[in-house]
Motif scaffolding. Structure first.
Motif, PDB file in Angstrom:
ATOM      1  N   LEU A 237      55.261  41.617  44.298  1.00 11.03           N
ATOM      2  CA  LEU A 237      54.700  41.126  42.943  1.00 11.03           C
ATOM      3  C   LEU A 237      53.564  40.155  43.712  1.00 11.03           C
ATOM      4  CD1 LEU A 237      54.531  39.954  40.315  1.00 11.03           C
ATOM      5  CD2 LEU A 237      55.968  38.196  40.866  1.00 11.03           C
ATOM      6  N   ARG A 238      53.673  39.917  44.985  1.00  9.66           N
ATOM      7  CA  ARG A 238      52.451  39.353  45.597  1.00  9.66           C
ATOM      8  C   ARG A 238      51.220  40.286  45.712  1.00  9.66           C
ATOM      9  NH1 ARG A 238      50.241  34.596  45.636  1.00  9.66           N
ATOM     10  NH2 ARG A 238      48.275  36.090  45.156  1.00  9.66           N
ATOM     11  N   LYS A 239      51.522  41.577  45.812  1.00  7.42           N
ATOM     12  CA  LYS A 239      50.429  42.641  46.100  1.00  7.42           C
ATOM     13  C   LYS A 239      49.844  42.675  44.509  1.00  7.42           C
ATOM     14  CE  LYS A 239      48.066  46.297  47.499  1.00  7.42           C
ATOM     15  NZ  LYS A 239      47.324  46.566  46.247  1.00  7.42           N
ATOM     16  N   ILE A 240      50.461  42.450  43.388  1.00  2.00           N
ATOM     17  CA  ILE A 240      50.034  42.539  42.141  1.00  2.00           C
ATOM     18  C   ILE A 240      48.923  41.247  41.905  1.00  2.00           C
ATOM     19  CG2 ILE A 240      50.473  42.398  39.781  1.00  2.00           C
ATOM     20  CD1 ILE A 240      53.043  44.271  40.458  1.00  2.00           C
ATOM     21  N   MET A 241      49.449  40.172  42.368  1.00  2.00           N
ATOM     22  CA  MET A 241      48.654  38.889  42.218  1.00  2.00           C
ATOM     23  C   MET A 241      47.384  39.262  43.003  1.00  2.00           C
ATOM     24  SD  MET A 241      50.253  37.068  40.161  1.00  2.00           S
ATOM     25  CE  MET A 241      50.987  38.636  39.359  1.00  2.00           C
ATOM     26  N   ASP A 242      47.194  39.705  44.423  1.00  2.46           N
ATOM     27  CA  ASP A 242      46.374  39.937  45.235  1.00  2.46           C
ATOM     28  C   ASP A 242      45.239  40.938  44.460  1.00  2.46           C
ATOM     29  OD1 ASP A 242      47.473  38.259  46.944  1.00  2.46           O
ATOM     30  OD2 ASP A 242      48.001  39.934  48.244  1.00  2.46           O
ATOM     31  N   ASP A 243      45.926  42.192  43.689  1.00  2.00           N
ATOM     32  CA  ASP A 243      45.128  42.833  43.135  1.00  2.00           C
ATOM     33  C   ASP A 243      44.312  42.120  41.923  1.00  2.00           C
ATOM     34  OD1 ASP A 243      45.824  44.831  44.817  1.00  2.00           O
ATOM     35  OD2 ASP A 243      47.218  45.963  43.234  1.00  2.00           O
ATOM     36  N   PHE A 244      44.987  41.305  41.263  1.00  2.00           N
ATOM     37  CA  PHE A 244      44.625  40.472  40.010  1.00  2.00           C
ATOM     38  C   PHE A 244      43.325  39.604  40.573  1.00  2.00           C
ATOM     39  CE2 PHE A 244      44.462  36.245  37.772  1.00  2.00           C
ATOM     40  CZ  PHE A 244      44.240  36.784  36.738  1.00  2.00           C
ATOM     41  N   GLU A 245      43.622  38.944  41.687  1.00  2.00           N
ATOM     42  CA  GLU A 245      42.465  38.096  42.276  1.00  2.00           C
ATOM     43  C   GLU A 245      41.410  38.726  42.608  1.00  2.00           C
ATOM     44  OE1 GLU A 245      45.819  34.828  44.161  1.00  2.00           O
ATOM     45  OE2 GLU A 245      44.233  36.001  45.463  1.00  2.00           O
ATOM     46  N   ALA A 246      41.463  40.107  43.244  1.00  2.88           N
ATOM     47  CA  ALA A 246      40.344  40.836  43.514  1.00  2.88           C
ATOM     48  C   ALA A 246      39.543  41.255  42.344  1.00  2.88           C
ATOM     49  CB  ALA A 246      40.947  42.018  44.383  1.00  2.88           C
ATOM     50  N   ALA A 247      40.502  41.470  41.112  1.00  2.00           N
ATOM     51  CA  ALA A 247      39.643  41.851  39.874  1.00  2.00           C
ATOM     52  C   ALA A 247      39.128  40.678  39.190  1.00  2.00           C
ATOM     53  CB  ALA A 247      40.448  42.632  39.078  1.00  2.00           C
ATOM     54  N   ASN A 248      39.411  39.569  39.435  1.00  2.00           N
ATOM     55  CA  ASN A 248      38.849  38.282  38.735  1.00  2.00           C
ATOM     56  C   ASN A 248      38.482  37.314  39.844  1.00  2.00           C
ATOM     57  OD1 ASN A 248      39.831  38.388  35.896  1.00  2.00           O
ATOM     58  ND2 ASN A 248      41.609  39.478  36.862  1.00  2.00           N
ATOM     59  N   PRO A 249      37.382  37.447  40.502  1.00  2.00           N
ATOM     60  CA  PRO A 249      36.962  36.625  41.463  1.00  2.00           C
ATOM     61  C   PRO A 249      36.904  35.032  40.871  1.00  2.00           C
ATOM     62  CG  PRO A 249      35.434  38.449  41.360  1.00  2.00           C
ATOM     63  CD  PRO A 249      36.374  38.440  40.201  1.00  2.00           C
ATOM     64  N   GLY A 250      37.342  34.072  41.690  1.00  2.00           N
ATOM     65  CA  GLY A 250      37.243  32.685  41.273  1.00  2.00           C
ATOM     66  C   GLY A 250      38.732  32.148  40.862  1.00  2.00           C
ATOM     67  N   ILE A 251      39.498  33.184  40.727  1.00  2.00           N
ATOM     68  CA  ILE A 251      40.906  32.687  40.262  1.00  2.00           C
ATOM     69  C   ILE A 251      41.998  33.029  41.363  1.00  2.00           C
ATOM     70  CG2 ILE A 251      42.848  32.808  38.586  1.00  2.00           C
ATOM     71  CD1 ILE A 251      40.566  33.875  36.507  1.00  2.00           C
ATOM     72  N   LYS A 252      42.663  32.135  41.637  1.00  3.29           N
ATOM     73  CA  LYS A 252      43.691  32.268  42.949  1.00  3.29           C
ATOM     74  C   LYS A 252      45.033  31.950  41.980  1.00  3.29           C
ATOM     75  CE  LYS A 252      41.086  32.997  45.828  1.00  3.29           C
ATOM     76  NZ  LYS A 252      40.734  34.444  46.700  1.00  3.29           N
ATOM     77  N   VAL A 253      46.212  32.855  42.573  1.00  2.00           N
ATOM     78  CA  VAL A 253      47.477  32.582  41.799  1.00  2.00           C
ATOM     79  C   VAL A 253      48.678  32.269  42.878  1.00  2.00           C
ATOM     80  CG1 VAL A 253      49.243  33.737  40.642  1.00  2.00           C
ATOM     81  CG2 VAL A 253      47.086  34.449  40.107  1.00  2.00           C
TER      82      VAL A 253
END
Length: 415
Positions: free
Chosen positions: A45-61
């Protein structure tokens, strides 16, 4: 040799540091509370969040993870104190109470503003017209059939209707061998048997236990279901101990060749295989009333997702929800969870690699998700009240009609 740093270089370095610091300060950090991470492969799940962060610069989860019960309590406290995480994992049984506290955001305006395609999602859970939850991953409840017990009993065609199910259950019952056709767990400690093992018969035939947002337990669909369950009990096809049996005990009886058929979560397939590798079983949809040819309702439990009404970052939170509901990401997540997708176009990896899951996926695609307890007030209370009346009926203390009337009276007091 002495190296001198020129003032111009210092200015450039300072500017770069300031730019980086400003960017870091500009990052939005979303808090996402859920119980999914401990139930998924480590780090996935952390990997999915990392991918989301890479696709949405400026947002961290930031993931806030724990067991289901702990998460439920944490979300309850957060709702009461106005400190609910930006994004929350939800069980459908919680949403009515959370909505009553004003804790969940309405995602309808977010869907409209982003032109979100509502047709791509399997279901949208609404309370008072507000879209408060999407099922991200769904665990459907088909009928598991012990094929060896069926063959020994001369059941050559797996049941598709209630009448066929009753006949198959009779043939597979040998009380002298402690073998029964069906199993029904109605422990009051865990009354989910009302949802999974009883009302599933109503939903399978495209019917409802509700009418115009109110209970309709005295209607023909529920009374007919109770009459059917009573007929299974009267024929001696249900394994003993109904009133105290839990879902876990139900699964154990199936694993140990003591029951021929059970309604159960697809999530238990791997558990069943581990407990009894030699068990030969198949999956079928919950049988329907005679003459019904429409789509079958599929009872389910799900990992739901919603957004806090108190979040100061609802726009960013909605981006995360959209990301998890998108076709490719949703397929990846449910493949890891051995669940079915919240996005109807997503195809999990396991449907091509596992025969049982492939069969269940076909059942999933030809039916629709159905769980009317989702979003109801005090859902577990309602199940318990119905459970009590069903037990009285099975004990011969009242008729199906009387059980339905008594349960209706109790439910109406909650609405």
């Amino acid at each position: 040799m002495t190296f001198r740093i020129k003032p111009a270089m210092l200015k450039i370095a300072a500017a770069a540091w300031l730019l980086g610091a400003t960017a870091a300060m500009a990052d939005t950090t979303l808090e996402f509370t859920q119980w999914w991470e401990p139930e998924l492969p480590a780090g996935s799940l952390r990997k999915i969040m990392d991918d989301f962060e890479a696709a949405n610069p400026g947002i961290k989860v930031t993931l806030v993870s724990g067991p289901y019960a702990t998460t439920r309590d944490q979300i309850s406290v957060g709702a009461a104190t106005g400190t609910l995480s930006d994004v929350v994992g939800l069980d459908g049984a919680w949403v009515n109470n959370l909505n009553a506290q004003g804790a969940l955001a309405d995602m309808n305006p977010m869907m409209d503003a982003s032109k979100f395609d509502k047709a791509q999602v399997a279901d949208i859970i609404k309370v008072d017209g507000k879209a408060v939850m999407f099922p991200v991953a769904s665990f459907v409840y088909p009928v598991f059939v012990n094929l060896d017990l069926a063959a020994q009993a001369g059941v050559t065609k797996l049941p598709s209707t209630r009448a066929e199910f009753l006949e198959a259950a009779k043939k597979m019952t040998h009380a002298d061998k402690n073998q029964y056709g069906w199993v029904l767990p109605l422990s009051l400690q865990t009354p989910s048997g009302v949802q999974n093992d009883m009302m599933s018969w109503v939903w399978a035939s495209g019917q409802s236990m509700m009418a115009n947002g109110k209970p309709a337990l005295e209607g023909k669909p529920v009374v007919d279901m109770l009459t059917f369950v009573k007929s299974l009990n009267d024929a001696g096809t249900i394994s003993p101990g109904i009133a105290t049996k839990t879902e876990q005990e139900k699964v154990e009886e199936f694993v140990n060749d003591r029951v021929g058929m059970m309604i159960d979560s697809l999530a238990h397939v791997n558990l069943i295989r581990k407990r009894n590798p030699k068990l030969n079983f198949d999956l079928i949809p919950v049988p329907v009333v005679e003459g019904y040819t429409g789509k079958r309702g599929l009872p389910y439990a799900s990992w739901g997702i919603g957004i806090s009404a108190a979040s100061k970052h609802q726009e960013e939170a909605w981006k995360l929800v959209q990301y998890l509901m998108s076709e490719k990401v949703n397929a990846k997540l449910v493949s890891l969870a051995n669940a079915f997708p919240g996005n109807v176009n997503a195809k999990p990896d396991f449907v091509t690699s596992d025969k049982a899951f492939a069969k269940a996926f076909e059942i999933f695609k030809t039916g629709y998700l159905a769980n009317e307890f989702t979003g109801l007030p005090v859902a577990e209370d309602l199940m318990t009240q119905f459970d009590v009346q069903a037990q009285k009926m099975l004990a011969g203390e009242q008729s199906p009609e009387q059980a339905a009337t008594a349960a209706q009276k109790g439910w109406m007091a909650k609405f």
